[in-house]
Design an enzyme around this catalytic site. Structure first.
Site, PDB file in Angstrom:
ATOM      1  N   THR A   1     -16.555  30.030  79.276  1.00  0.00           N
ATOM      2  CA  THR A   1     -17.463  30.965  79.668  1.00  0.00           C
ATOM      3  C   THR A   1     -19.120  30.066  79.354  1.00  0.00           C
ATOM      4  O   THR A   1     -20.008  30.199  80.217  1.00  0.00           O
ATOM      5  CB  THR A   1     -17.645  32.213  78.813  1.00  0.00           C
ATOM      6  N   CYS A   2     -19.039  29.411  78.247  1.00  0.00           N
ATOM      7  CA  CYS A   2     -20.249  28.865  77.676  1.00  0.00           C
ATOM      8  C   CYS A   2     -20.456  27.736  78.953  1.00  0.00           C
ATOM      9  O   CYS A   2     -21.623  27.472  79.347  1.00  0.00           O
ATOM     10  CB  CYS A   2     -20.078  28.167  76.579  1.00  0.00           C
TER      11      CYS A   2
END
Length: 162
Positions: A47-48
């Site tokens: 996600t990052c």
């Protein structure tokens, strides 16, 4: 947890920029001008890497047009990992990377999150904040998975509303 009106805790940090890695302080980094700092659980994590960081890179010019002088990505990773992530993501022209290797800043800001169940230990919670002359003026902490309130579009909206 850090709130609007609180100063950024003063401490030594490692910063990765397009000119290299340097030892500095939060006071030096955030003490003058307007900054946006977003915090992520980990460099290279899905996600990052795919959702959070790219939004800030894509919106860097708009953030600067809204008065932001520096965009900082902070994570509880060492400076070697942060440097590799910065280079691999091609973000160094737009984003500075703050390596909080021991999680000291995450803890001091009240944004430390125990992700031991995922084998990650204590990390930064996913969040973003607007900092003006060393003082936090707005904080956005995600209350669930994904990037919503702490993403670049939400920060742009907050800057435009201010």
């Amino acid at each position: 947890m850090i709130e609007s009106g609180n100063p950024v805790p003063e401490m030594g940090i490692k910063l990765v920029t397009d000119t290299g890695t340097e030892d500095t302080t939060t006071q030096t980094l955030f003490g003058q001008g307007k900054s946006v700092m977003f915090t992520v659980p980990g460099a290279f994590t899905p996600t990052c890497h795919v959702n959070h960081l790219p939004g800030f890179v894509a919106n860097a010019a708009k953030l600067r047009a809204a008065g932001v002088e520096r965009i900082v990505c902070a994570s509880v990773n060492d400076h070697h990992v942060m440097k590799s992530w910065a280079e691999a993501s091609g973000a160094l022209q737009d984003v500075a990377f703050l390596a909080d290797g021991n999680g000291s800043l995450a803890e001091a800001m009240g944004l430390a999150k125990d992700l031991s169940q995922f084998g990650m230990g204590t990390r930064f919670a996913r969040a973003a904040m607007i900092i003006d002359n060393g003082v936090v003026t707005a904080v956005f902490v995600e209350d669930g998975p994904g990037v919503n309130s702490s993403g670049a579009p939400a920060i742009l909206m907050a800057l435009e509303a201010a």
